[in-house]
Scaffold this active site. Structure first.
Site, PDB file in Angstrom:
ATOM      1  N   ARG A 184       0.650  -1.050   0.102  1.00 39.42           N
ATOM      2  CA  ARG A 184      -0.068   0.011   0.079  1.00 39.42           C
ATOM      3  C   ARG A 184       0.840   1.054   0.172  1.00 39.42           C
ATOM      4  NH1 ARG A 184      -2.895   0.295   4.756  1.00 39.42           N
ATOM      5  NH2 ARG A 184      -3.598  -1.785   4.596  1.00 39.42           N
ATOM      6  N   TYR A 221     -14.819  20.937 -12.802  1.00 41.75           N
ATOM      7  CA  TYR A 221     -15.196  19.863 -13.506  1.00 41.75           C
ATOM      8  C   TYR A 221     -16.249  19.375 -12.835  1.00 41.75           C
ATOM      9  CZ  TYR A 221     -14.576  14.671 -14.554  1.00 41.75           C
ATOM     10  OH  TYR A 221     -14.518  13.536 -15.091  1.00 41.75           O
ATOM     11  N   ASP A 248      -6.206  22.352  -9.278  1.00 45.92           N
ATOM     12  CA  ASP A 248      -6.253  21.173 -10.381  1.00 45.92           C
ATOM     13  C   ASP A 248      -5.676  21.575 -11.684  1.00 45.92           C
ATOM     14  OD1 ASP A 248      -8.821  19.037 -11.636  1.00 45.92           O
ATOM     15  OD2 ASP A 248      -6.867  19.529 -12.582  1.00 45.92           O
ATOM     16  N   LYS A 273      -4.821  12.005 -18.032  1.00 42.27           N
ATOM     17  CA  LYS A 273      -4.703  12.965 -19.375  1.00 42.27           C
ATOM     18  C   LYS A 273      -3.315  12.721 -20.151  1.00 42.27           C
ATOM     19  CE  LYS A 273      -8.828  13.662 -17.924  1.00 42.27           C
ATOM     20  NZ  LYS A 273     -10.001  12.909 -18.231  1.00 42.27           N
TER      21      LYS A 273
HETATM   22  C1  LIG Z   1      -9.611  19.333 -15.101  1.00 48.20           C
HETATM   23  C2  LIG Z   1      -9.767  17.676 -14.816  1.00 48.20           C
HETATM   24  N1  LIG Z   1      -9.583  17.300 -13.417  1.00 48.20           N
HETATM   25  C3  LIG Z   1      -9.728  16.170 -13.144  1.00 48.20           C
HETATM   26  C4  LIG Z   1     -10.337  15.206 -13.846  1.00 48.20           C
HETATM   27  C5  LIG Z   1     -10.931  13.632 -13.305  1.00 48.20           C
HETATM   28  O1  LIG Z   1      -9.954  12.814 -13.855  1.00 48.20           O
HETATM   29  P1  LIG Z   1     -10.170  11.571 -13.899  1.00 48.20           P
HETATM   30  O2  LIG Z   1     -11.005  11.340 -14.929  1.00 48.20           O
HETATM   31  O3  LIG Z   1      -8.749  10.677 -13.902  1.00 48.20           O
HETATM   32  O4  LIG Z   1     -10.860  10.904 -12.342  1.00 48.20           O
HETATM   33  C6  LIG Z   1     -10.793  15.685 -15.157  1.00 48.20           C
HETATM   34  C7  LIG Z   1     -11.291  14.427 -16.017  1.00 48.20           C
HETATM   35  N2  LIG Z   1     -11.910  14.892 -17.438  1.00 48.20           N
HETATM   36  N3  LIG Z   1     -12.661  14.256 -17.749  1.00 48.20           N
HETATM   37  C8  LIG Z   1     -13.504  14.891 -18.948  1.00 48.20           C
HETATM   38  O5  LIG Z   1     -13.045  16.010 -19.197  1.00 48.20           O
HETATM   39  C9  LIG Z   1     -14.346  14.026 -19.566  1.00 48.20           C
HETATM   40  N4  LIG Z   1     -15.071  13.524 -18.529  1.00 48.20           N
HETATM   41  C10 LIG Z   1     -16.388  14.265 -18.440  1.00 48.20           C
HETATM   42  O6  LIG Z   1     -16.622  15.214 -19.100  1.00 48.20           O
HETATM   43  C11 LIG Z   1     -17.326  13.423 -17.393  1.00 48.20           C
HETATM   44  C12 LIG Z   1     -16.910  12.114 -16.978  1.00 48.20           C
HETATM   45  C13 LIG Z   1     -17.747  11.617 -16.131  1.00 48.20           C
HETATM   46  C14 LIG Z   1     -18.811  12.195 -15.639  1.00 48.20           C
HETATM   47  C15 LIG Z   1     -18.997  13.802 -15.813  1.00 48.20           C
HETATM   48  C16 LIG Z   1     -18.082  14.036 -16.879  1.00 48.20           C
HETATM   49  N5  LIG Z   1     -18.066  15.563 -16.989  1.00 48.20           N
HETATM   50  O7  LIG Z   1     -17.296  16.426 -17.041  1.00 48.20           O
HETATM   51  O8  LIG Z   1     -19.407  16.012 -17.544  1.00 48.20           O
HETATM   52  C17 LIG Z   1     -10.708  16.658 -15.470  1.00 48.20           C
HETATM   53  O9  LIG Z   1     -10.733  17.152 -16.772  1.00 48.20           O
END
Ligand SMILES: Cc1ncc(COP(=O)(O)O)c(CNNC(=O)CNC(=O)c2ccccc2[N+](=O)[O-])c1O
Length: 387
Positions: free
Chosen positions: A55, A108, A180, A205
Site C-alpha cells: 500500500r 469539473y 487542479d 490525461k
Molecule cells: C480538469 C480535470 N480534473 C480532473 C479530472 C478527473 O480525472 P479522472 O478522469 O482521472 O478521474 C478531469 C477529467 N476530465 N474528464 C473530462 O473532461 C471528460 N469527462 C467528463 O466530461 C465526465 C466524465 C464523467 C462524468 C461527468 C463528466 N463531465 O465532465 O461532464 C479533468 O478534466
C-alpha cells in the site's frame, strides 16, 4: 536542467531501475525482511521510500513520484487511482465537519458533485466563486474557511484564474491553496512559484498520454506534505505498479506530444476563428478566452484541449456536426493521442456563482496527433452537415 531533459531523466535513479532504462514493474503486497532490525528500519522509514508494504508502493512508484514532485516543484507526490480520487483525497486530507471550502464555479462536474453530495453530507460547506474573481475572493472568506480550490483553466469553459493573486490572499487568511493543474500538465506552469500548496493532476490525461490508464497525483510543498501523504495513506489510496509503469512511460514523451498537440490545436483554432458559424474561441492563447492575460503571464505553452462557442445551434444541428466524424470521436476524457469532440449542454445548470448563456452551444475539442489538415477537413465536413 531544462524541462525536456527532466522528463527524460527524472525518476530513473539506479536504486529504482537496477540498471535498465525504465523502472521495472515491482508488483507486491508483501515485502520480506531478513531480520527484525531490517523490519524496524523499514517501518520507521516507510514514508521515506523504504520498501515496507504494497500500500506504500515500491520502486516503480517511488521513481514516478520523485519525477512528478521534481517536475511540479513540490517536495512529495501522492498517487491515486484517478484524477477525481486525487481531488477527493487532497480535500479530505484537510477538511473536517464544520469547515468551509471555496470552490471555483467552473470546476469539473464530478468535482462539483463531490462538494454538493459527499462533502456536504460530511458537514463541509462549499461556496462557489467566479473564476475571474481575483482579489474579490477576500469577501468570500469566512472564519471557518480552510481550503481555496482552483482549476485553471476550467476543463470545459476554459477560464484562466489569477493564481498568484488568489494564493496571496488565501495565505493572508491561512487557507490551503489547491490547484487542479491538469491542463498545464507538470511542464507548462510553475504552480508552487505561483503560491499553490497542493498541485493536482489527472495523470489520466497528458501524463499517460495514451488513454489507457486512470491515475491521479497530488504534489505538495513542505508545509502540507506529511499530512497529505499520511491522510491519503489512511484512506487506503494506492495504485497499480503496472499503471505507474505506463504513466512513467508516458511521461518520457510528454514534451514532444504536448508541443505537437499545441501546434495542431492552434492551427485548428485559427481556422475555426474564420468560420461564420463560430461566435468565439475559448482557447487560452486567444484574447477571446476569459483570463487570457493570465495564460500569457503564467503558462509556457498550451495544448490540444480548447472549446469554442457557436453563434447558434440546437440538438439536431449539433448532433449532425459531432456524429459521423472521420477522425474526431465522441468520448469523455482528453490528453491522449486521439482527437475527440464533445458537445456540452446544460452548462448554465452547473453554474451557481456566475451565469452562462446556453443559447449559444459550446463544443469542446481535444486536438490529437493526427495530420492537422485531415482534422480541419473533418470539421469542414461537420459544418456542412451542421448548416
Ligand atoms: C480538469 C480535470 N480534473 C480532473 C479530472 C478527473 O480525472 P479522472 O478522469 O482521472 O478521474 C478531469 C477529467 N476530465 N474528464 C473530462 O473532461 C471528460 N469527462 C467528463 O466530461 C465526465 C466524465 C464523467 C462524468 C461527468 C463528466 N463531465 O465532465 O461532464 C479533468 O478534466
Amino acid at each position: 536542467m531544462k524541462k525536456e531533459t527532466q522528463i527524460v531523466s527524472l525518476g530513473r535513479d539506479k536504486k529504482w531501475t537496477k540498471g535498465v532504462i525504465n523502472p521495472p514493474v515491482f508488483r507486491a503486497s508483501t515485502m520480506l525482511f531478513e531480520t527484525m532490525e531490517e523490519m524496524r528500519f523499514a517501518t520507521k522509514n516507510r514514508a521515506n521510500g523504504e520498501m515496507f508494504y504494497g500500500r506504500r508502493g515500491g520502486p516503480t512508484h517511488f521513481a514516478f513520484q520523485a519525477a512528478i514532485a521534481e517536475l511540479e516543484g513540490g517536495v512529495g507526490t501522492a498517487l491515486y487511482p484517478s484524477g477525481s480520487a486525487a481531488i477527493s483525497g487532497a480535500l479530505l486530507s484537510f477538511l473536517k465537519a464544520g469547515d468551509h471550502l471555496l470552490m471555483v464555479d467552473n470546476a469539473y462536474e464530478p468535482t462539483r458533485a463531490l462538494c454538493d453530495n459527499l462533502l456536504a453530507g460530511y458537514g463541509i460547506e462549499t461556496t462557489y466563486y467566479d473564476p475571474l474573481i481575483g482579489a474579490g475572493i477576500k469577501d468570500l472568506i469566512q472564519e471557518n474557511t480552510k481550503v481555496l480550490f482552483l482549476e485553471s483553466p476550467g476543463s470545459i469553459t476554459m477560464e484562466i484564474q489569477d493564481v498568484p493573486t488568489l494564493s496571496r490572499i488565501a495565505h493572508e487568511n491561512d487557507l490551503i491553496v489547491m490547484l487542479d493543474n491538469t491542463w498545464a500538465s507538470p511542464i507548462n506552469s510553475r504552480p508552487f512559484e505561483m503560491g499553490v500548496d497542493i498541485s493536482i493532476q489527472a495523470a489520466t490525461k497528458y501524463i499517460v498520454g495514451h488513454s489507457d490508464v486512470m491515475m491521479g497525483t497530488a504534489t505538495s510543498n513542505e508545509k502540507y506534505w506529511d499530512q497529505l501523504r499520511e491522510h491519503s495513506y489512511l484512506m487506503g489510496y494506492c495504485t497499480s505498479p503496472d499503471d505507474v509503469y505506463l504513466a512513467s512511460r508516458g511521461l518520457r514523451t510528454l514534451g514532444v506530444r504536448m508541443a505537437q498537440h499545441e501546434k495542431n490545436a492552434l492551427k485548428v483554432a485559427n481556422w475555426l476563428a474564420t468560420r461564420p458559424e463560430v461566435d468565439h474561441l475559448r482557447h487560452p492563447a486567444f484574447e477571446s478566452c476569459p483570463g487570457h492575460e493570465f495564460f500569457e503571464r503564467d503558462f509556457s505553452a498550451s495544448n490540444g484541449l480548447f472549446s469554442f462557442v457557436l453563434k447558434e445551434g440546437n440538438l439536431k444541428s449539433i448532433t449532425a456536426l459531432v456524429e459521423n466524424m472521420a477522425h474526431f470521436k465522441m468520448g469523455f476524457s482528453w490528453g491522449g493521442y486521439e482527437s475527440l469532440i464533445l458537445g456540452v449542454f446544460g452548462i448554465d445548470k452547473l453554474r451557481t456563482a456566475t451565469t452562462w448563456d446556453s443559447s449559444k452551444p459550446l463544443i469542446r475539442l481535444h486536438i490529437g496527433l493526427e495530420n492537422v489538415d485531415d482534422l480541419i477537413a473533418d470539421l469542414e465536413a461537420g459544418f456542412e452537415r451542421f448548416n
